[in-house]
Every structure is written in structure tokens, then in C-alpha cells.
Design a protein around this motif. Structure first.
Motif, PDB file in Angstrom:
ATOM      1  N   PRO A 137       8.565   5.097  -2.295  1.00  0.00           N
ATOM      2  CA  PRO A 137       7.332   4.848  -1.546  1.00  0.00           C
ATOM      3  C   PRO A 137       6.729   6.135  -0.984  1.00  0.00           C
ATOM      4  N   HIS A 138       5.493   6.031  -0.486  1.00  0.00           N
ATOM      5  CA  HIS A 138       4.844   7.167   0.168  1.00  0.00           C
ATOM      6  C   HIS A 138       5.347   7.331   1.598  1.00  0.00           C
ATOM      7  N   ARG A 139       5.752   6.204   2.201  1.00  0.00           N
ATOM      8  CA  ARG A 139       6.300   6.221   3.553  1.00  0.00           C
ATOM      9  C   ARG A 139       7.200   5.013   3.738  1.00  0.00           C
ATOM     10  N   VAL A 140       8.048   5.070   4.755  1.00  0.00           N
ATOM     11  CA  VAL A 140       8.997   3.993   5.050  1.00  0.00           C
ATOM     12  C   VAL A 140       8.880   3.648   6.530  1.00  0.00           C
ATOM     13  N   THR A 141       8.865   2.356   6.831  1.00  0.00           N
ATOM     14  CA  THR A 141       9.002   1.912   8.209  1.00  0.00           C
ATOM     15  C   THR A 141      10.222   1.008   8.287  1.00  0.00           C
ATOM     16  N   VAL A 142      11.002   1.194   9.338  1.00  0.00           N
ATOM     17  CA  VAL A 142      12.187   0.369   9.552  1.00  0.00           C
ATOM     18  C   VAL A 142      11.983  -0.377  10.866  1.00  0.00           C
ATOM     19  N   GLN A 143      11.970  -1.702  10.779  1.00  0.00           N
ATOM     20  CA  GLN A 143      11.826  -2.566  11.948  1.00  0.00           C
ATOM     21  C   GLN A 143      13.215  -3.003  12.392  1.00  0.00           C
ATOM     22  N   VAL A 144      13.566  -2.653  13.628  1.00  0.00           N
ATOM     23  CA  VAL A 144      14.858  -3.072  14.182  1.00  0.00           C
ATOM     24  C   VAL A 144      14.618  -4.211  15.157  1.00  0.00           C
ATOM     25  N   ASP A 193       0.812  -1.219   0.000  1.00  0.00           N
ATOM     26  CA  ASP A 193       0.000   0.000   0.000  1.00  0.00           C
ATOM     27  C   ASP A 193       0.844   1.268   0.000  1.00  0.00           C
ATOM     28  N   GLY A 194       1.894   1.280  -0.790  1.00  0.00           N
ATOM     29  CA  GLY A 194       2.744   2.460  -0.909  1.00  0.00           C
ATOM     30  C   GLY A 194       3.738   2.646   0.218  1.00  0.00           C
ATOM     31  N   THR A 195       3.799   1.692   1.147  1.00  0.00           N
ATOM     32  CA  THR A 195       4.736   1.772   2.269  1.00  0.00           C
ATOM     33  C   THR A 195       5.856   0.765   2.066  1.00  0.00           C
ATOM     34  N   LEU A 196       7.072   1.246   2.146  1.00  0.00           N
ATOM     35  CA  LEU A 196       8.243   0.376   2.114  1.00  0.00           C
ATOM     36  C   LEU A 196       8.505  -0.061   3.544  1.00  0.00           C
ATOM     37  N   GLN A 197       8.383  -1.365   3.789  1.00  0.00           N
ATOM     38  CA  GLN A 197       8.628  -1.908   5.119  1.00  0.00           C
ATOM     39  C   GLN A 197       9.963  -2.651   5.080  1.00  0.00           C
ATOM     40  N   VAL A 198      10.922  -2.119   5.807  1.00  0.00           N
ATOM     41  CA  VAL A 198      12.273  -2.674   5.845  1.00  0.00           C
ATOM     42  C   VAL A 198      12.474  -3.326   7.214  1.00  0.00           C
ATOM     43  N   THR A 199      12.948  -4.564   7.217  1.00  0.00           N
ATOM     44  CA  THR A 199      13.207  -5.269   8.465  1.00  0.00           C
ATOM     45  C   THR A 199      14.691  -5.587   8.564  1.00  0.00           C
ATOM     46  N   LEU A 200      15.308  -5.087   9.601  1.00  0.00           N
ATOM     47  CA  LEU A 200      16.726  -5.342   9.857  1.00  0.00           C
ATOM     48  C   LEU A 200      16.868  -6.760  10.410  1.00  0.00           C
TER      49      LEU A 200
END
Length: 93
Positions: A41-48, A9-16
């Protein structure tokens, strides 16, 4: 591979996949930045990972944050500890 990612949905979800150290910090930041430039993307979330991020991990995420900010893309940190998220919020304010 330092990260996995998915676009939803336009969100780049990055998981470390693990904490970064000094030798992997620059590669980690560049990997996130490359994903941002490729996917726009429209937004980015980074999961640490759980726990306090290493200084190198936080540095890489902050570098990616500055790139996203220059492109007008919000970046959110997820995971870690509440104190790590507060530290991220203080450094991005």
C-alpha cells in the motif's frame, strides 16, 4: 484471526480485534507485515481497541512500523488513548 483489514484508495487499514498478549504478539506483527508485503500500500493505518494498548500490542505495531519504514510506507496508529498515541509517536520519531 487477530486483525481485519481493508484496502481503500491505496491505504491498508488494519483493525486489531482485541489486545495482544505475549503469546500472540509475534503472530500479530507477522500478520500486519504479511499484509504490507502482499498489498504494497501507499500508507498503513492500524486501529487499536479503545484504552491503553498492552505492551505486546504496542510492540507488534512498532515492529510493523519498522517494516513499513524500511519500505518507505508511512504507518499511523489510530484508536487507543492520547497517551498511547504519544508513546507511539515518541518511539517512531
Amino acid at each position: 484471526m487477530l486483525f481485519t483489514h481493508v484496502i481503500e484508495d491505496g491505504t491498508l487499514q488494519v483493525t486489531l480485534q482485541g489486545q495482544l498478549d505475549v503469546t500472540s504478539r509475534a503472530a500479530g506483527a507477522l500478520e500486519i507485515e504479511a499484509l504490507v508485503y502482499v498489498h504494497r500500500p501507499h500508507r498503513v493505518t492500524v486501529q487499536v481497541p479503545a484504552g491503553d494498548p498492552t505492551p505486546a500490542t504496542l510492540s507488534a505495531v512498532l515492529r510493523a512500523y519498522r517494516t513499513c519504514k524500511s519500505l518507505g510506507i508511512p504507518l499511523t496508529l489510530r484508536g487507543g488513548t492520547p497517551s498511547a498515541r504519544r508513546l507511539f509517536a515518541v518511539n517512531t520519531a
